[in-house]
Design a protein around this motif. Structure first.
Motif, PDB file in Angstrom:
ATOM      1  N   VAL A 136       0.861  -1.180   0.000  1.00 51.88           N
ATOM      2  CA  VAL A 136       0.000   0.000   0.000  1.00 51.88           C
ATOM      3  C   VAL A 136       0.897   1.230   0.000  1.00 51.88           C
ATOM      4  CG1 VAL A 136      -1.828   1.258   1.199  1.00 51.88           C
ATOM      5  CG2 VAL A 136      -1.768  -1.244   1.295  1.00 51.88           C
ATOM      6  N   GLN A 137       0.684   2.110  -0.967  1.00 50.59           N
ATOM      7  CA  GLN A 137       1.527   3.298  -1.088  1.00 50.59           C
ATOM      8  C   GLN A 137       0.672   4.551  -1.229  1.00 50.59           C
ATOM      9  OE1 GLN A 137       3.729   1.836  -4.570  1.00 50.59           O
ATOM     10  NE2 GLN A 137       5.575   1.729  -3.315  1.00 50.59           N
ATOM     11  N   LEU A 138       1.117   5.609  -0.575  1.00 53.38           N
ATOM     12  CA  LEU A 138       0.472   6.918  -0.696  1.00 53.38           C
ATOM     13  C   LEU A 138       1.407   7.839  -1.471  1.00 53.38           C
ATOM     14  CD1 LEU A 138      -1.677   9.077   0.132  1.00 53.38           C
ATOM     15  CD2 LEU A 138      -0.224   9.540   2.114  1.00 53.38           C
ATOM     16  N   TYR A 139       0.899   8.397  -2.575  1.00 54.21           N
ATOM     17  CA  TYR A 139       1.668   9.333  -3.377  1.00 54.21           C
ATOM     18  C   TYR A 139       1.104  10.735  -3.192  1.00 54.21           C
ATOM     19  CZ  TYR A 139       4.108   5.565  -5.770  1.00 54.21           C
ATOM     20  OH  TYR A 139       4.907   4.496  -6.064  1.00 54.21           O
ATOM     21  N   SER A 140       1.983  11.665  -2.863  1.00 51.88           N
ATOM     22  CA  SER A 140       1.618  13.071  -2.727  1.00 51.88           C
ATOM     23  C   SER A 140       2.403  13.873  -3.742  1.00 51.88           C
ATOM     24  CB  SER A 140       1.923  13.559  -1.305  1.00 51.88           C
ATOM     25  OG  SER A 140       1.597  14.926  -1.157  1.00 51.88           O
ATOM     26  N   HIS A 141       1.698  14.473  -4.711  1.00 51.33           N
ATOM     27  CA  HIS A 141       2.348  15.208  -5.810  1.00 51.33           C
ATOM     28  C   HIS A 141       3.387  14.316  -6.499  1.00 51.33           C
ATOM     29  CE1 HIS A 141       0.333  18.812  -4.393  1.00 51.33           C
ATOM     30  NE2 HIS A 141       0.830  18.609  -3.182  1.00 51.33           N
ATOM     31  N   ASP A 142       2.973  13.071  -6.759  1.00 54.92           N
ATOM     32  CA  ASP A 142       3.803  12.077  -7.453  1.00 54.92           C
ATOM     33  C   ASP A 142       5.054  11.686  -6.673  1.00 54.92           C
ATOM     34  OD1 ASP A 142       2.084  11.856  -9.649  1.00 54.92           O
ATOM     35  OD2 ASP A 142       2.969  13.621 -10.603  1.00 54.92           O
ATOM     36  N   ARG A 143       5.079  11.979  -5.394  1.00 56.86           N
ATOM     37  CA  ARG A 143       6.187  11.570  -4.530  1.00 56.86           C
ATOM     38  C   ARG A 143       5.682  10.531  -3.544  1.00 56.86           C
ATOM     39  NH1 ARG A 143       7.742  12.833   0.575  1.00 56.86           N
ATOM     40  NH2 ARG A 143       6.012  14.330   0.708  1.00 56.86           N
ATOM     41  N   LEU A 144       6.437   9.438  -3.393  1.00 56.13           N
ATOM     42  CA  LEU A 144       6.052   8.411  -2.444  1.00 56.13           C
ATOM     43  C   LEU A 144       6.193   8.975  -1.038  1.00 56.13           C
ATOM     44  CD1 LEU A 144       5.208   5.508  -1.812  1.00 56.13           C
ATOM     45  CD2 LEU A 144       7.625   4.866  -1.872  1.00 56.13           C
ATOM     46  N   ALA A 145       5.046   9.097  -0.320  1.00 59.25           N
ATOM     47  CA  ALA A 145       5.059   9.720   0.998  1.00 59.25           C
ATOM     48  C   ALA A 145       4.887   8.722   2.132  1.00 59.25           C
ATOM     49  CB  ALA A 145       3.952  10.775   1.079  1.00 59.25           C
ATOM     50  N   TRP A 146       4.321   7.557   1.845  1.00 59.20           N
ATOM     51  CA  TRP A 146       4.052   6.581   2.908  1.00 59.20           C
ATOM     52  C   TRP A 146       3.813   5.228   2.259  1.00 59.20           C
ATOM     53  CZ3 TRP A 146       0.282   3.210   4.687  1.00 59.20           C
ATOM     54  CH2 TRP A 146       0.308   2.878   6.049  1.00 59.20           C
TER      55      TRP A 146
END
Length: 305
Positions: A136-146
């Motif tokens: 499970v991955q969270l992307y913020s502005h196309d950056r892996l954040a979590w």
């Protein structure tokens, strides 16, 4: 020298005592033993308004736990088992799960069976059952954040939980769909007996290579659960201006703002359960959840006076 790992729930005295007792026993048998608590596999929760702390999946492996380790023993309940697999799955270490909790749906044995079970494992008389895990991955502005390894489910909802939310979900290369609900659950077959079961989802046998999407209290008669191949990645975004809360396996999570996207895909790592006899999923369903038990008294031939 054979190498064995032990992971335990250090807030439970019985698990703590059992772990150190087994450590002493294994050392007396000339085994190298590595001890770790299950805390490292619990990623915790981010706080609203603060940067998300990105803990890479591979960094959760405890010191000394490597491919040279024959197996590991975990003491605790289902939460500790889930946490332990986050720690050892990247190294492919099989786990013998010992129930020192309550239901222990994921555990293999009880504490009073420990000595015999460990002797059996050391003798190599066991099977390995692979369970799929999801990245499970969270992307913020196309950056892996979590990111986190998930063995049960990912839940995405808005605060408070009873508020309606719109989710845009894309499965594989299919067209995205809009779901209006209190939240959504994406679960593995292992997680099909957890939160998704309570939300009306089906039970899926562990060996079936699928994931399932379950809306939580959907606001449409057309919104029903969906089962799809686990080879299809899933992308979820919010169609609401408010932030969402994402929880993975019930013990790790973060906030998701409208510009973020959540991506789920089958992980190259799997959870390797040590089974002392051939896995029998229906037996576990019956013993732990009461599936298939007769609930209506059957008529018997009784002579009337």
């Amino acid at each position: 020298m054979p190498k064995v790992g032990i992971i335990y729930n250090d807030i439970k005295p019985i698990a703590n005592e059992a772990a150190h007792s087994l450590c002493d026993r294994l050392k007396a048998m000339n085994h190298e033993v590595c001890l770790a608590t299950g805390v490292a596999g619990i990623l915790g929760y981010s706080q609203a308004g603060k940067p998300v702390c990105h803990t890479p999946i591979d960094s959760l492996v405890p010191p000394g736990f490597d491919q040279a380790m024959d197996f590991a023993v975990v003491f605790g309940g289902d939460g500790t088992v889930l946490s332990a697999f986050r720690q050892v799955a990247p190294k492919g270490i099989p786990l013998l799960a010992v129930n020192t909790g309550h239901m222990g749906f994921l555990t293999e044995i009880y504490l009073n069976q420990l000595n015999q079970a460990v002797d059996q494992v050391i003798a190599g008389k066991y099977e390995i059952e692979d369970r799929v895990m999801v990245r499970v991955q969270l992307y913020s502005h196309d950056r892996l954040a979590w990111e986190a390894l998930c063995m049960n489910e990912m839940v995405l909802h808005r605060q408070p939980l009873t508020s309606m939310c719109h989710f845009e979900v894309r499965v594989g290369n299919h067209a995205p769909v809009d779901i209006a609900a209190d939240g959504i659950i994406i679960s593995t077959p292992t997680g099909s007996t957890a939160y998704s079961l309570s939300a009306g989802g089906p039970v899926i046998a562990p060996g079936v290579p699928v994931l399932q999407l379950i809306p939580i209290c959907p606001h449409s008669l057309a919104s029903r659960g969906l089962v799809f191949p686990d080879s299809d990645p899933v992308t979820v975004t919010s169609a609401n201006p408010e932030s969402l809360v994402m929880v993975v396996d019930g013990n790790a999570g973060c906030y998701v703002v409208p510009s973020d996207r959540v991506r789920l895909a089958r992980s190259p790592y799997s959870a390797k359960f040590i089974r002392l006899k051939s896995p029998e999923f229906f037996r576990v369903l019956r013993e732990k959840l009461g599936w298939g038990l007769p609930h209506i008294a059957k008529p018997t031939s009784v002579e009337l006076p």
